[in-house]
Design an enzyme around this catalytic site. Structure first.
Site, mmCIF file in Angstrom:
data_model
loop_
_atom_site.group_PDB
_atom_site.id
_atom_site.type_symbol
_atom_site.label_atom_id
_atom_site.label_comp_id
_atom_site.label_asym_id
_atom_site.label_seq_id
_atom_site.Cartn_x
_atom_site.Cartn_y
_atom_site.Cartn_z
ATOM 1 C CE LYS A 71 -0.255 10.324 -31.915
ATOM 2 N NZ LYS A 71 0.797 11.207 -31.701
ATOM 3 N N GLY A 133 -2.718 22.166 -29.959
ATOM 4 C CA GLY A 133 -3.303 20.951 -30.386
ATOM 5 C C GLY A 133 -2.986 19.634 -29.348
ATOM 6 C CB ALA A 135 1.849 17.797 -30.826
ATOM 7 C CE1 TYR A 229 8.437 13.628 -37.833
ATOM 8 C CE2 TYR A 229 9.512 13.215 -40.086
ATOM 9 C CZ TYR A 229 8.524 12.935 -39.027
ATOM 10 O OH TYR A 229 7.456 11.959 -39.158
HETATM 11 P P1 ATR Z 1 -1.766 18.387 -33.484
HETATM 12 O O1 ATR Z 1 -2.871 17.503 -32.585
HETATM 13 O O2 ATR Z 1 -1.168 17.597 -34.293
HETATM 14 O O3 ATR Z 1 -0.886 18.937 -32.654
HETATM 15 P P2 ATR Z 1 -3.999 20.306 -34.279
HETATM 16 O O4 ATR Z 1 -4.765 19.769 -33.134
HETATM 17 O O5 ATR Z 1 -4.490 20.091 -35.563
HETATM 18 O O6 ATR Z 1 -2.520 18.992 -34.442
HETATM 19 O O7 ATR Z 1 -3.218 21.496 -33.737
HETATM 20 C C1 ATR Z 1 -2.560 22.106 -34.818
HETATM 21 C C2 ATR Z 1 -2.043 23.495 -34.228
HETATM 22 O O8 ATR Z 1 -1.570 24.291 -35.141
HETATM 23 C C3 ATR Z 1 -3.028 24.221 -33.644
HETATM 24 O O9 ATR Z 1 -2.488 24.909 -32.392
HETATM 25 C C4 ATR Z 1 -3.532 25.259 -34.481
HETATM 26 O O10 ATR Z 1 -4.021 26.587 -34.327
HETATM 27 P P3 ATR Z 1 -5.441 26.861 -33.860
HETATM 28 O O11 ATR Z 1 -5.937 26.068 -32.749
HETATM 29 O O12 ATR Z 1 -5.757 28.288 -33.907
HETATM 30 O O13 ATR Z 1 -6.250 26.163 -34.963
HETATM 31 C C5 ATR Z 1 -2.032 25.489 -35.049
HETATM 32 N N1 ATR Z 1 -2.247 25.987 -36.708
HETATM 33 C C6 ATR Z 1 -2.497 25.391 -37.845
HETATM 34 N N2 ATR Z 1 -2.179 26.272 -38.896
HETATM 35 C C7 ATR Z 1 -2.039 27.426 -38.350
HETATM 36 C C8 ATR Z 1 -1.797 28.462 -38.928
HETATM 37 N N3 ATR Z 1 -1.821 29.040 -40.147
HETATM 38 N N4 ATR Z 1 -1.362 29.730 -38.018
HETATM 39 C C9 ATR Z 1 -1.241 29.883 -36.560
HETATM 40 N N5 ATR Z 1 -1.291 28.251 -36.278
HETATM 41 C C10 ATR Z 1 -1.652 27.142 -36.849
#
Ligand code: ATR
Length: 288
Positions: A71, A133, A135, A229
């Site tokens: 993206k 992240g 999204a 979903y």
């Molecule tokens: P996307 O681009 O799809 O939104 P991403 O950039 O990988 O995906 O972001 C994932 C989000 O989920 C992040 O906010 C991540 O938190 P961190 O920034 O601290 O990594 C969050 N996330 C993923 N696993 C998590 C967990 N076990 N507990 C809390 N937050 C989590």
């Protein structure tokens, strides 16, 4: 389906691509709107994204969706980018124009339509966004654009929330977006919030978890929207309902980002009856 010399081709660039619902979404749209179009998955290797986009253009492909992990990277290969997609720094839809593809972000226009269809208001609302992240950034941008009164971005890694908040506040010359560490929900003013869950926590097969487990948190939410979903009801949604709020999953966001892309490619408006039918097909596909 009658594939002929006039059939237009659209598709999805993603890697992996195998689990996508987009072919069902767009091929049902084509069938029900009577447009001679076929939508197929494409799986370029990361290092071949540029040649994939250029090749698709050369092959007269009408339009493409773009998903993980392309993206941001895809923006390099476009002749033009819509303002909101540029502001967010992510493109999920390519539309064929003179000389190359133009990039759009229909994730946000799709979410706006999804909220409208569920009766979820943004203007004047106080919002809690979980996650920081890609999204979350797109959603925070939409919330600011549509006049939310406050957007609290809560993230496990505070620094990522701080970066997004700063960028969006700068974009709109305001200070409505406030970053917090995840556990700092306890410091939020006692109020009633729209909660939007954008992390991957709770997604299949990790269905037994929510990013916040404390029942006290859910008392803050009048409405919960989870962009996940699968499953159809996440723990985040379940906890919100148990605390007396309304809860929705992200399937309508996926639906409407596709509808908006389809409308851009074909310069058409899709009627609500067709949209409802496509949604049913997507639900059926998920149950398979
Ligand atoms: P996307 O681009 O799809 O939104 P991403 O950039 O990988 O995906 O972001 C994932 C989000 O989920 C992040 O906010 C991540 O938190 P961190 O920034 O601290 O990594 C969050 N996330 C993923 N696993 C998590 C967990 N076990 N507990 C809390 N937050 C989590």
């Amino acid at each position: 389906m009658d594939i002929s010399g006039r059939t237009r081709v659209c598709g999805l660039l993603a890697n992996p691509v195998e689990h996508t619902l987009s072919p069902v979404l767009h091929n049902t749209l084509a069938e029900k709107t009577g447009i001679n179009l076929v939508y197929v998955p494409f799986k370029p290797e990361v290092e071949n994204l540029g040649t994939a986009v250029e090749g698709a253009y050369s092959l007269n492909v009408l339009g493409l969706n773009v998903s993980i992990p392309f993206k941001q990277e895809v923006m390099k290969y476009l002749v033009d980018i819509d303002k909101s997609a540029k502001d967010i720094g992510a493109v999920n839809t390519l539309v064929r124009t003179e000389g190359g593809f133009k990039g759009y972000n229909t994730d946000i226009s799709g979410l706006k339509k999804a909220f409208l269809s569920e009766g979820i208001q943004i203007k004047g609302q106080k919002i809690i966004l979980l996650g920081a992240g890609g999204a979350a950034k797109a959603i925070a941008y939409l919330m600011a654009l549509e006049g939310a009164s406050k957007v609290y971005i809560l993230n496990r890694t505070y620094g990522r929330a701080a970066v997004i908040a700063k960028e969006i506040n700068e974009c709109f010359a305001m200070d409505h977006v406030i970053p917090l560490a995840l556990e700092d929900y306890r410091k939020l003013p006692k109020d009633s919030y729209l909660g939007i869950q954008t992390t991957s926590v709770g997604m299949h097969p990790n269905v037994e978890h929510a990013v916040v487990e404390d029942p006290e948190f859910y008392k803050l939410l009048h409405t919960a929207y989870d962009i996940i979903y699968t499953p159809a009801e996440t723990k985040f949604m379940k906890y919100t309902k148990e605390a007396g709020g309304r809860a929705y999953n992200g399937l309508k966001m996926l639906l409407y980002q596709g509808v908006v892309a389809y409308e851009l490619w074909n310069q058409t408006q899709v009627g609500q009856e067709v949209v409802d039918l496509v949604y049913k097909r997507m639900e059926q596909e998920l149950r398979k």
